[in-house]
Design an enzyme around this catalytic site. Structure first.
Site, PDB file in Angstrom:
ATOM      1  N   TRP A  73       1.467  -0.845  -0.080  1.00  0.00           N
ATOM      2  CA  TRP A  73      -0.012   0.415   0.173  1.00  0.00           C
ATOM      3  C   TRP A  73       1.125   1.084  -0.121  1.00  0.00           C
ATOM      4  O   TRP A  73       0.098   2.338  -0.043  1.00  0.00           O
ATOM      5  CB  TRP A  73      -0.816  -0.339   1.378  1.00  0.00           C
ATOM      6  CG  TRP A  73      -2.255  -1.300   1.562  1.00  0.00           C
ATOM      7  CD1 TRP A  73      -1.949  -1.828   1.709  1.00  0.00           C
ATOM      8  CD2 TRP A  73      -3.031  -0.988   0.010  1.00  0.00           C
ATOM      9  NE1 TRP A  73      -3.205  -3.003   0.945  1.00  0.00           N
ATOM     10  CE2 TRP A  73      -3.761  -2.360  -0.059  1.00  0.00           C
ATOM     11  CE3 TRP A  73      -3.328  -0.465  -1.452  1.00  0.00           C
ATOM     12  CZ2 TRP A  73      -5.242  -2.437  -0.690  1.00  0.00           C
ATOM     13  CZ3 TRP A  73      -4.327  -0.069  -1.981  1.00  0.00           C
ATOM     14  CH2 TRP A  73      -4.697  -2.218  -1.861  1.00  0.00           C
ATOM     15  N   ASP A  90      -1.549   6.161   6.262  1.00  0.00           N
ATOM     16  CA  ASP A  90      -2.153   5.338   5.987  1.00  0.00           C
ATOM     17  C   ASP A  90      -2.636   4.879   7.629  1.00  0.00           C
ATOM     18  O   ASP A  90      -1.402   3.890   7.162  1.00  0.00           O
ATOM     19  CB  ASP A  90      -2.189   4.645   4.007  1.00  0.00           C
ATOM     20  CG  ASP A  90      -3.136   4.224   4.097  1.00  0.00           C
ATOM     21  OD1 ASP A  90      -4.036   3.913   5.429  1.00  0.00           O
ATOM     22  OD2 ASP A  90      -2.595   3.458   3.070  1.00  0.00           O
ATOM     23  N   LYS A 102     -11.817  -1.777   7.674  1.00  0.00           N
ATOM     24  CA  LYS A 102     -11.498  -2.878   8.416  1.00  0.00           C
ATOM     25  C   LYS A 102     -11.609  -3.357  10.465  1.00  0.00           C
ATOM     26  O   LYS A 102     -11.896  -4.319  10.521  1.00  0.00           O
ATOM     27  CB  LYS A 102      -9.634  -2.366   8.671  1.00  0.00           C
ATOM     28  CG  LYS A 102      -9.394  -2.144   7.250  1.00  0.00           C
ATOM     29  CD  LYS A 102      -8.524  -3.535   6.628  1.00  0.00           C
ATOM     30  CE  LYS A 102      -8.718  -3.219   5.130  1.00  0.00           C
ATOM     31  NZ  LYS A 102      -8.407  -4.108   3.882  1.00  0.00           N
TER      32      LYS A 102
END
Length: 421
Positions: free
Chosen positions: A160, A232, A256
């Protein structure tokens, strides 16, 4: 006044029939409705403003180790179910409300207020409820924070972080100052040795790499005089306390730890808002969303409502310090099972930066991995297959994963090893 009690026999299902659901909506006084089945299982109680519903589940839910969309707290799901048809006497579902009506305004305002309490967000930060996932923020960040020739530093500890860097290349002059790719993303660098750009607008990290299971336990400090840290936090958001004041921007996809897919939360220092470049699409301009309190267009209303229920639940648990203790206990149990297996199971991540949320592991005999996943599914433990880019297994043990779920996985792992070692 007398309290009425109704009992109904529901065969082969746990859903409340429409006829009963509709009758619940018209209850003016507190009442208890018992939904029983022919199977002897533990009842679940749902409390809402007008009634208490007891549901006995004849079809137990699976233990869901998915990385996202991930499991949500069962009490939150049941609360949402009880309010689905008629939200608190409004005569409509949250999914039917005007996003500018007083009902939804109360929902989004409370969600923001509770999130501020959870993370102790300072007043000089704005909270935005957006759409597009964290991936959209890969573009929004440089468009709002940089000119085309401005520098930005990226620490890449997994897939990511790498994707965020590649997207930023379209809009500014980013630089990877450290990458763990050569070591298959198994560690976090020493901060002292980082060669940061002295004029970087920001330093970007992915606080927890969902795929590779690498988590920052502390955070680097930008060396640029006017730089700031951007993170992030999609896969460890609200899993532990965070000093928000250390960051210029925190962003996270909700799916999540705090809600369903479709909601992206951005926490941004107010002095960083209002500098978007002319080419910035209106839906990526932080100023537009800040000035309109996240209501410039129709937001993901139901998703925000669900996030609000989760925030309320986390506060009820005692806040993020207590939540972190639970997460540490679950992770310790699972990592110990891996480390004490004499190499039958292996976790590739350096111990000091192992994620509390995403636990990747492999089998010494890789040919048994398919059998492991198949047998686990028979025991109602699902989504244990590792990401397609790395293989192996991965157990995501977010806030909503109960300790009992991890205990069952560990017991299964030991039993599997006993048969196949």
């Amino acid at each position: 006044m007398a309290t009425s009690t109704n009992s109904h026999l529901i065969r082969n299902q746990t859903q409340i029939p429409k006829s009963i659901s509709r009758s619940l909506l018209h209850l003016k006084k507190p009442s208890t409705i018992n939904l029983t089945t022919t199977t002897k299982t533990k009842p679940i109680s749902i409390r809402c403003s007008s009634s208490t519903i007891t549901v006995v589940d004849s079809n137990p839910r699976v233990i869901n180790f998915a990385a996202g969309p991930a499991a949500l707290p069962e009490n939150v799901l049941l609360k949402a179910q009880s309010e689905l048809y008629n939200w608190r006497g409004s005569g409509m579902s949250v999914m039917e409300m005007s996003h500018r009506g007083k009902e939804f305004l109360s929902i989004i305002q409370k969600a923001e207020s509770d999130l501020r309490k959870l993370l102790e967000i300072p007043s000089e930060y704005s909270v935005l409820f957006l759409q597009g996932g964290a991936t959209t923020q890969f573009s929004a960040l440089p468009l709002n924070l940089c000119n085309s020739d401005d520098e930005a530093d990226y620490i890449v500890t997994g897939s990511w972080g790498d994707k965020a860097f590649k997207e930023a290349k379209k809009y500014c002059n980013p630089k990877v100052i450290w990458s763990g790719k050569s070591e298959k993303y198994t560690k976090v660098p020493s901060f002292d040795g980082l060669e940061q750009s002295m004029h970087a607008k920001y330093l970007h990290i992915c606080a927890n790499e969902t795929i590779h299971g690498v988590e920052f336990k502390d955070y680097p400090v930008p060396k640029s005089s006017d730089g700031y840290l951007v993170a992030d936090m999609s896969s460890n958001f609200c899993s532990k306390p965070v000093d928000v004041s250390k960051f210029g921007v925190i962003y996270a996809g909700a799916q999540k730890n705090v809600g369903p897919s479709g909601v992206t939360i951005v926490i941004i220092r107010k002095d960083l808002i209002g500098n978007a470049r002319d080419i910035t699409p209106v839906m990526l301009d932080y100023k537009i969303h800040d000035e309109n309190s996240s209501l410039y267009n129709t937001p993901p209303c139901f998703g925000i409502y669900m996030c609000g229920l989760v925030f309320d639940d986390l506060l009820e648990q005692g806040g993020l310090k207590e939540v972190e203790k639970k997460n540490q206990r679950k992770a310790e149990l699972l990592y110990n099972a891996i480390d004490e297996s004499n190499g039958f199971f292996k976790c590739p991540v350096e111990k000091s930066v192992r994620s509390l949320m995403n636990v990747p592991f492999t089998l010494e005999k890789s040919e048994l991995e398919g059998e492991f996943i198949k047998e686990a599914a028979k025991e109602k433990m699902v989504q244990l297959k590792g990401h397609r880019s790395v293989g192996g297994m991965r157990a995501s043990i977010y806030n909503a994963m109960p300790l009992a779920g991890v205990e069952k996985l560990v017991a299964f792992m030991k039993e599997f090893q006993a048969r196949h070692a």
